[in-house]
Design an enzyme around this catalytic site. Structure first.
Site, PDB file in Angstrom:
ATOM      1  N   GLY A 291       4.372  -9.087   9.376  1.00  0.00           N
ATOM      2  CA  GLY A 291       5.572  -9.162  10.203  1.00  0.00           C
ATOM      3  C   GLY A 291       6.704  -8.374   9.571  1.00  0.00           C
ATOM      4  O   GLY A 291       6.477  -7.443   8.795  1.00  0.00           O
ATOM      5  N   SER A 292       7.918  -8.797   9.883  1.00  0.00           N
ATOM      6  CA  SER A 292       9.087  -8.035   9.434  1.00  0.00           C
ATOM      7  C   SER A 292       9.360  -8.283   7.946  1.00  0.00           C
ATOM      8  O   SER A 292       8.898  -9.274   7.365  1.00  0.00           O
ATOM      9  CB  SER A 292      10.309  -8.472  10.240  1.00  0.00           C
ATOM     10  OG  SER A 292      10.640  -9.788   9.878  1.00  0.00           O
TER      11      SER A 292
ATOM     12  N   GLY B   4       8.887 -11.683   5.683  1.00  0.00           N
ATOM     13  CA  GLY B   4       8.062 -11.643   4.481  1.00  0.00           C
ATOM     14  C   GLY B   4       8.822 -12.124   3.256  1.00  0.00           C
ATOM     15  O   GLY B   4       8.286 -12.843   2.413  1.00  0.00           O
TER      16      GLY B   4
ATOM     17  N   CYS C 253       2.727  -1.170  12.566  1.00  0.00           N
ATOM     18  CA  CYS C 253       3.328  -1.028  11.224  1.00  0.00           C
ATOM     19  C   CYS C 253       3.069   0.374  10.721  1.00  0.00           C
ATOM     20  O   CYS C 253       3.797   0.878   9.875  1.00  0.00           O
ATOM     21  CB  CYS C 253       2.690  -1.983  10.232  1.00  0.00           C
ATOM     22  SG  CYS C 253       2.688  -3.645  10.769  1.00  0.00           S
TER      23      CYS C 253
ATOM     24  N   GLU D 174       1.995  -8.037   4.536  1.00  0.00           N
ATOM     25  CA  GLU D 174       1.905  -6.715   5.162  1.00  0.00           C
ATOM     26  C   GLU D 174       3.105  -6.612   6.082  1.00  0.00           C
ATOM     27  O   GLU D 174       3.109  -7.110   7.199  1.00  0.00           O
ATOM     28  CB  GLU D 174       0.579  -6.607   5.922  1.00  0.00           C
ATOM     29  CG  GLU D 174       0.210  -5.183   6.252  1.00  0.00           C
ATOM     30  CD  GLU D 174       0.221  -4.944   7.727  1.00  0.00           C
ATOM     31  OE1 GLU D 174       1.128  -4.206   8.163  1.00  0.00           O
ATOM     32  OE2 GLU D 174      -0.644  -5.479   8.441  1.00  0.00           O
TER      33      GLU D 174
HETATM   34  C1  UN1 Z   1      -0.429  -3.179  12.058  1.00  0.00           C
HETATM   35  O1  UN1 Z   1       0.282  -2.427  12.695  1.00  0.00           O
HETATM   36  O2  UN1 Z   1       0.014  -4.277  11.634  1.00  0.00           O
HETATM   37  O3  UN1 Z   1      -4.016   1.333  11.075  1.00  0.00           O
HETATM   38  C2  UN1 Z   1      -1.855  -2.938  11.778  1.00  0.00           C
HETATM   39  C3  UN1 Z   1      -3.717   0.935  12.214  1.00  0.00           C
HETATM   40  C4  UN1 Z   1      -4.426  -0.278  12.744  1.00  0.00           C
HETATM   41  C5  UN1 Z   1      -3.828  -1.517  12.174  1.00  0.00           C
HETATM   42  C6  UN1 Z   1      -2.338  -1.605  12.244  1.00  0.00           C
HETATM   43  N1  UN1 Z   1      -5.816  -0.185  12.393  1.00  0.00           N
HETATM   44  O4  UN1 Z   1      -2.889   1.497  12.905  1.00  0.00           O
END
Ligand code: UN1
Length: 506
Positions: A240-241, A245, A296, A262
């Site tokens: 998350g953000s 975190g 992310c 993450e």
């Molecule tokens: C995420 O955005 O939290 O690498 C995970 C990627 C994907 C997973 C993203 N397999 O873009």
């Protein structure tokens, strides 16, 4: 969608807590409503987990752990193999639900379920490879080795943007490691969590296993806080953000628990004058607008060497002009809506700040009110790396184009943010590529060459550095974070020699 809902066991009012085959919670008391971002309509509701239900889940989880940890790992792998098969069977409806509830296009919804299947397959193999090392002892007639034991209940807190895959990265690996899992999915995608939980619990019901191996709780921050503070949960894996975190990390660290975090990324692609510019533009478009810029791993900054800056900019302007935005379930669509009205507002606020700081939005950014829902046109902006807005992660499809002169400067800019998830270089020059990958190169957890920053395969360890949180999930040896290591020294001789040659005299 009615058929999809029926196939996945989702109604209008749903339970939100599960310890396996038992689903409970009364939506009449308190519930979270789910809306499709496509037109904002309410598509169902899920009961929030109350404190007493949470404690019941934890009781069952601990009891299940007692049995599951003594189940041979390959046997645990066999259960995970069956979960993978079940997911294959439900790939189409689950992929559609992901697309409908989260808003990513169908191809990406299906890709997400495929990612679950992939990690299940990976975990099956891993279940026979939970290797420890053996060491040569410095003492005669001694043997040393290390073994890996299950950890306990693992808390998984996942985000709306990958409502099913990131859970599976954690859950499938944790399960073969002998852990039980307590999952809090995003309150923005509660139906996806419920659908996955139903699929998994159907597999478990075919076996004589206790309830409580895979558990689901539903809620907002409050439930996350219960988990973070809960001493019964030795490991919390949260996505998350960065502020989220930080608060989870504080909470878990204060009880000396472990975290895998993450968090935000602010990913850049470094494009040198030696790059194949056609490939660069294609990769940049997918990386920037895939999942409507809500990964992310989304490319947020395109760092382009001065000599090719204009050409790259023009290619992108051309590509952005023809993008098909609309219903994520329509196969021709390449970008669906943002998750909610707040996300649209945040994007608009970011676009204003770019202008205030001296940048220029050269394409897109408009809110597409005529489509209903939370649709926007993706934006391209010329900016500087030092702008405050560029230093932040805005979870929306805004791609900053930033020029640089030398590769050294390009790499410095790539690293010149607080986040450190993913990065990429586009170049055909082996020296440039190796410089980017060297110890003085990218400081991110992921560094790619001639592919974008998103779309990682599950086989690698996934995660980042700096404010991204430092954890690793999915492939490689990420499994080790889900177990506890024990070093064993065995004396099979008749004497009692001491290490370090100490003569104790007794
Ligand atoms: C995420 O955005 O939290 O690498 C995970 C990627 C994907 C997973 C993203 N397999 O873009």
């Amino acid at each position: 969608m009615q058929e999809v809902f029926e196939t996945l066991g989702i109604g209008d009012r749903n339970p939100g807590t599960s310890t396996g085959e038992s689903f409970f919670g009364d939506p009449g008391l308190a519930a979270v409503a789910s809306h499709t971002p496509t037109d904002g309509t309410r598509i169902g509701e899920v009961a929030l987990t109350r404190r007493e239900e949470y404690d019941l889940v934890m009781d069952r989880a601990l009891r299940a752990f007692d049995v599951w940890r003594m189940t041979p790992a390959p046997r645990r792998g066999e259960i995970v193999r069956q979960i993978g098969s079940e997911l294959r069977e439900f790939k189409a409806p689950l992929g559609r639900l992901v697309s409908f509830e989260m808003g990513k296009i169908l191809q990406e919804g299906l890709g997400e379920v495929q990612e679950m299947i992939d990690i299940a397959d990976f975990a099956v193999g891993q279940s026979r490879m939970l290797y420890g090392k053996t060491m040569h002892s410095e003492r005669p007639h001694h043997r040393m080795y290390e073994q890996w034991h299950p950890l306990g209940p693992v808390g998984v807190i996942s985000a709306f943007n990958f409502p099913v895959a990131v859970y599976a990265w954690n859950a499938m690996i944790a399960a073969v490691c002998g852990d039980v899992v307590v999952w809090k999915g995003s309150e923005k995608t509660p139906l996806c969590s419920l659908a996955v939980q139903r699929i998994i619990s159907r597999v478990l019901a075919r076996h004589d296993l206790p309830e409580g191996i895979f558990n689901l709780v539903t809620g907002d921050r409050q439930v996350g806080e219960w988990m973070a503070k809960d001493e019964r949960i030795p490991l919390i894996s949260a996505t998350g953000s960065i502020p989220m975190g930080r608060s989870v990390a504080h909470c878990v660290a204060s009880r000396l628990g472990r975290t895998i975090l993450e968090l935000g990324g602010n990913n850049a692609m470094v494009v040198t004058e030696k790059a194949d510019l056609e490939m660069t533009a294609r990769a940049a478009v997918f990386g920037a607008i895939g999942t409507a810029g809500q990964r992310c791993t989304t490319i947020r900054r395109l760092l382009v060497q001065e000599d090719v800056f204009e050409e790259v900019r023009d290619r992108l302007l051309g590509a952005y002009a023809g993008l098909r935005i609309g219903d994520p379930l329509d196969e021709r669509t390449v970008m669906g809506p943002l998750i909610d009205a707040e996300a649209v507002e945040q994007m608009q606020a970011a676009l204003l700040r770019i202008k205030e700081e001296g940048g220029e939005v050269i394409s897109g950014g408009e809110v597409l009110d005529e489509l209903g829902g939370h649709f926007v046109r993706p934006a391209l902006a010329v900016a500087e790396n030092e702008f405050e807005i560029v230093q932040e992660e805005t979870f929306a499809p805004i791609l900053y184009l930033i020029p640089f002169r030398t590769l050294e400067e390009g790499i410095a800019k790539q690293n010149g943010v607080r986040q450190g998830l993913s990065s990429a270089i586009f170049s055909r020059d082996v020296g440039e590529i190796e410089a980017f990958l060297s110890h003085r190169g990218s400081d991110c957890g992921i560094a790619n060459v001639n592919i974008g920053t998103s779309g990682a395969e599950i086989g690698g360890a996934f995660g980042g550095e700096k404010e991204t949180g430092g954890g690793r999930e999915a492939g490689s040896d990420a499994w080790k974070a889900y177990m506890r290591r024990q070093t064993n020294t065995i004396n099979w001789g008749e004497e009692l020699p001491l290490a370090q040659g100490i003569d104790f005299g007794v």
